[in-house]
Design a protein around this motif. Sequence first.
Motif, PDB file in Angstrom:
ATOM      1  N   ILE A   8       0.994   4.392   3.258  1.00 14.13           N
ATOM      2  CA  ILE A   8       1.652   4.385   1.948  1.00 14.13           C
ATOM      3  C   ILE A   8       2.245   5.758   1.649  1.00 14.13           C
ATOM      4  CG2 ILE A   8       1.327   3.983  -0.532  1.00 14.13           C
ATOM      5  CD1 ILE A   8      -0.861   1.984   0.176  1.00 14.13           C
ATOM      6  N   ARG A   9       1.503   6.828   1.994  1.00 10.26           N
ATOM      7  CA  ARG A   9       2.057   8.170   1.770  1.00 10.26           C
ATOM      8  C   ARG A   9       3.337   8.375   2.572  1.00 10.26           C
ATOM      9  NH1 ARG A   9      -0.902  11.338  -1.391  1.00 10.26           N
ATOM     10  NH2 ARG A   9      -3.145  10.960  -1.450  1.00 10.26           N
ATOM     11  N   VAL A  12       6.212   6.570   0.852  1.00 10.22           N
ATOM     12  CA  VAL A  12       6.681   7.304  -0.331  1.00 10.22           C
ATOM     13  C   VAL A  12       7.458   8.551   0.081  1.00 10.22           C
ATOM     14  CG1 VAL A  12       5.892   8.650  -2.315  1.00 10.22           C
ATOM     15  CG2 VAL A  12       4.891   6.397  -1.866  1.00 10.22           C
ATOM     16  N   ASP A  17       9.228   3.651  -2.583  1.00 10.21           N
ATOM     17  CA  ASP A  17       8.180   3.834  -3.589  1.00 10.21           C
ATOM     18  C   ASP A  17       7.955   2.599  -4.455  1.00 10.21           C
ATOM     19  OD1 ASP A  17      10.517   3.983  -4.958  1.00 10.21           O
ATOM     20  OD2 ASP A  17      10.266   6.050  -5.656  1.00 10.21           O
ATOM     21  N   CYS A  19       6.590  -1.486  -3.863  1.00 12.32           N
ATOM     22  CA  CYS A  19       6.064  -2.463  -2.920  1.00 12.32           C
ATOM     23  C   CYS A  19       5.845  -3.791  -3.656  1.00 12.32           C
ATOM     24  CB  CYS A  19       4.742  -1.983  -2.312  1.00 12.32           C
ATOM     25  SG  CYS A  19       4.040  -3.166  -1.141  1.00 12.32           S
ATOM     26  N   LEU A  34      -3.515   2.007  -2.897  1.00 13.04           N
ATOM     27  CA  LEU A  34      -2.505   2.222  -3.940  1.00 13.04           C
ATOM     28  C   LEU A  34      -3.021   3.142  -5.039  1.00 13.04           C
ATOM     29  CD1 LEU A  34      -1.067  -1.398  -4.272  1.00 13.04           C
ATOM     30  CD2 LEU A  34       0.123   0.613  -3.359  1.00 13.04           C
ATOM     31  N   GLU A  39       2.199   7.278  -6.591  1.00 12.51           N
ATOM     32  CA  GLU A  39       3.668   7.283  -6.575  1.00 12.51           C
ATOM     33  C   GLU A  39       4.213   5.930  -6.120  1.00 12.51           C
ATOM     34  OE1 GLU A  39       1.702   9.287  -4.944  1.00 12.51           O
ATOM     35  OE2 GLU A  39       2.193  11.386  -5.315  1.00 12.51           O
ATOM     36  N   MET A  40       3.420   5.154  -5.413  1.00 13.37           N
ATOM     37  CA  MET A  40       3.878   3.829  -4.967  1.00 13.37           C
ATOM     38  C   MET A  40       3.607   2.820  -6.076  1.00 13.37           C
ATOM     39  SD  MET A  40       5.203   1.813  -2.649  1.00 13.37           S
ATOM     40  CE  MET A  40       5.075   2.384  -0.944  1.00 13.37           C
ATOM     41  N   ARG A  41       4.668   2.128  -6.500  1.00 13.21           N
ATOM     42  CA  ARG A  41       4.528   1.101  -7.536  1.00 13.21           C
ATOM     43  C   ARG A  41       4.305  -0.265  -6.884  1.00 13.21           C
ATOM     44  NH1 ARG A  41       9.414  -0.472 -11.750  1.00 13.21           N
ATOM     45  NH2 ARG A  41       8.398  -2.251 -12.768  1.00 13.21           N
TER      46      ARG A  41
END
Lengths: 517, 517
Positions: A8-9, A12, A17, A19, A34, A39-41
């Motif tokens: 995930i990092r 981003v 950013d 999902c 998450l 930062e990941m929506r």
Amino acid sequence: MNGAQSLIRTLVYGGVDVCFANPGTSEMHFVAALDTVPEMRGVLALFEGVVTGAADGYGRMADKPAATLLHLGPGMVNGMANLHNARRAHTPIVNVIGDHALSHKGFDAPLESDIDALSEWTHGWNRTSTDSAVIGRDAAEAVAAARTAPGRIANLVLPADVSWGPDGVVASPIEPPPPSTVDESRIAAVAEVLRSGESTVILLGAGATRERGLLAASRISVATGAKPLIETFPARLERGAGLPTIDRMGYLSEQVQWQLTDVKHLVLVGAKAPVSFFAYPGKASELTPEGCKVHTLADLGEDVAAALESLADSVAADAKPLLQEPSRPALPSGVLTPQNWAEVIGALLPDGAIISDEANTSGLMIPMVTAGAPRHDVLTLTGGAIGQGLPVAVGAAVACPDRPVVCLQSDGSAMYTISALWTMARENLNVTTVILNNRAYAILRMELMRVGAEGAGPNANSLLDLSTPDMDFVKMAEGMGVPATRATTAEELAEQFSRALAEPGPHLIDAMVPSLI
Amino acid sequence: MNGAQSLIRTLVYGGVDVCFANPGTSEMHFVAALDTVPEMRGVLALFEGVVTGAADGYGRMADKPAATLLHLGPGMVNGMANLHNARRAHTPIVNVIGDHALSHKGFDAPLESDIDALSEWTHGWNRTSTDSAVIGRDAAEAVAAARTAPGRIANLVLPADVSWGPDGVVASPIEPPPPSTVDESRIAAVAEVLRSGESTVILLGAGATRERGLLAASRISVATGAKPLIETFPARLERGAGLPTIDRMGYLSEQVQWQLTDVKHLVLVGAKAPVSFFAYPGKASELTPEGCKVHTLADLGEDVAAALESLADSVAADAKPLLQEPSRPALPSGVLTPQNWAEVIGALLPDGAIISDEANTSGLMIPMVTAGAPRHDVLTLTGGAIGQGLPVAVGAAVACPDRPVVCLQSDGSAMYTISALWTMARENLNVTTVILNNRAYAILRMELMRVGAEGAGPNANSLLDLSTPDMDFVKMAEGMGVPATRATTAEELAEQFSRALAEPGPHLIDAMVPSLI
């Protein structure tokens, strides 16, 4: 850092950013991660066809990929119809497909299936990550693959033990290769065709249906008399007052043949030579007229807009594009008709709107009555797999929270992915959905006549009929948290449409339009 | 007679007289042909996942295939999650997948995709028909393939020009080979294991979970002390008063390990040795205890019930099966709980009911409280691909119009194929749907804890939450023509459930149950 966190990092870090997700057990470490990468929506949808359709709408409007999170093969198949549409739209998407742990793959557990075969079906970039230490790098490559011109689907299979395993490493973004530049010689060859004065059509597809391409095409047309056309189902068409208005190629082969009558040259710009959507007994599949020469100015993966601009500079150096004047239909009145509902939209379409168009037969008048509306984007059903309109509207609204999204949605197609309404409510998206409730698969009534099928009677017609029972989209929308109203007259539609646009959040209007057929 | 007419006549000749359909243009000749072969009943669904799930439910109850009609690859993918479940259930189904005309295949028209790859994914019998004169024969072979023990999916691709072409020939039915008979020696070997007196579990799967198999297994148990268990997710389990009550193997690996504690022999009868549904960090995938010997009495495709009866005659010649006495829970009262809603169903389940069970976590108590109810069938989620319950209920009701169908359906899973409600209304099917509305993917809350995921917080939990906004299934059902009510107490549920069963046609009850987790 576990594999999921590094994945995930990395996404981003590479600019991905958002999902769209419908997770299951094998994705629980991704879901948990998450919270460590806020930062990941994460945007939840209740069905994978909404997930992938939303990623398609997002990618078309954001010009960068969203991620999806899908639950093994059976979750992925639910999303594949809208991935088919996304492939035809050349939309960048990064699918993260959770899978059983590598250690668990051999046991044929109930949800086991051949995910590789599904990935292949999408014509995408495919990778199964096999190590938590490299999932970051795999993700960076997936993003670069998705972003490579003209845009594509990247499928990254994430086994559960790669997700939960240790030693995850965040990978730096990988810049995709730029689109290739079209040779001067190819531009010169097309310029020569245009200077011949012979009847020419320029067909604009991916990369040519936005401002730069449209302006260049219009200049060329003004200077040479060549006729530009937009491909039948553009992924994203910019239009409205201040831009050139260019007709779309027809859906019916008869329309295309009429549009190409006596044309001697067909110049392809990010588009394919036209073929019939379906085959019909005794009718042609290839629609380029006999004796017409086909020339490719720029192909998918090439810098299509730059090629058009070079061509314009060559043959139309002093020409100005023909820009659409502002113009709106008058607000109509009376019981809804196939014409007047469209005039309401044309009269009231707000500035900067994004139209997700799955109006099908009900929408025939929409291009005409919105041509002079304020500038807007139109996203169409690129691959013919119905159930696209509502999910694409979700994704467009997530990508462009400051723009009003108008979803023009036929009733039959709406039911494929109706739960998109719930996601609109959950995320409070500014989407105004107008259901064209004509109580039929009207396009199939037309096609049943066109294919010349023998003996069709009540049994056949009943399979195209959506009126027993009638569907009440007001109740369905309210059941999913979206305020809704019903319009039976143009006045009601205008009042409800204006009100929906004025209020934040999603709204639905169940517009009782008659079937054309 | 055109190809489509010969195809449908051949299907009917072979006993396939129901076609669940969601057609498109390429299927219009098939649709038209329905009027020339009125013996074929076309049942329209608004989404292919309903089509295939209904065919699954139909096949499980009718013991013969239904046909489906699917629109090219993008239509087929929409139906593949429930085909995955049908494959795991060994349900006979004949999919008719419309395709572009053979003459049109090379043009990469928008809906073109690799249908063969999709057919392969279903692990089915696959054929593309290439000539109108042989489509009849192809159809007869497809029916025979679907009916070959233990039952399977047959995929018949029907190009549009094969459908509309002339010279169709109706083919006679082809009798599938009978299931193979299990060798005496294998029965004798298992008999010896049972006579050893060592702790033995007999695991009953496909073909052994109906009356004959259950009676034989119970006799064996009575005579030898071996413990019978039903596989975790049986395709069709007959149970209730007058039949042996046999526990199902647990869903959680911890349950299975407990059920198999100290077991020295595991005898498989149409079932596979148990594996964990998912993998978990540090936990076993294979659940057969160390040192336990696995014996196969009868495999899929063999005559499983006959083998069990032979075994019973060998080791339990004089034993009588242990039959369930009639027994009902008392009607409970008070606000709905995970326990009392199930007691209402147990107290009121009508004679001859068919339960389509996708209650998931909410349904944990159902097997216990219905064991002594009148005789009934239970159809479960065989492949783990959610969205099965409503469509399977549709198919079961079409197959058995004189039996009441009770669909126990969790909320999250319901939304995958919610348009099944419309087909229930259209066909006036006797289905009573009870939505277990716990406003969460509760099973994932449990799994999030079980997988030991790090750092899960509000972002993770929000992806498992279905309460923002709350879903109103009463409105959704009414929007699709199904009368609906809401129950918040056991008294309300009992009153509404009784009333729904007493009235013909479909009903839905939105039961506000608390989440277990």
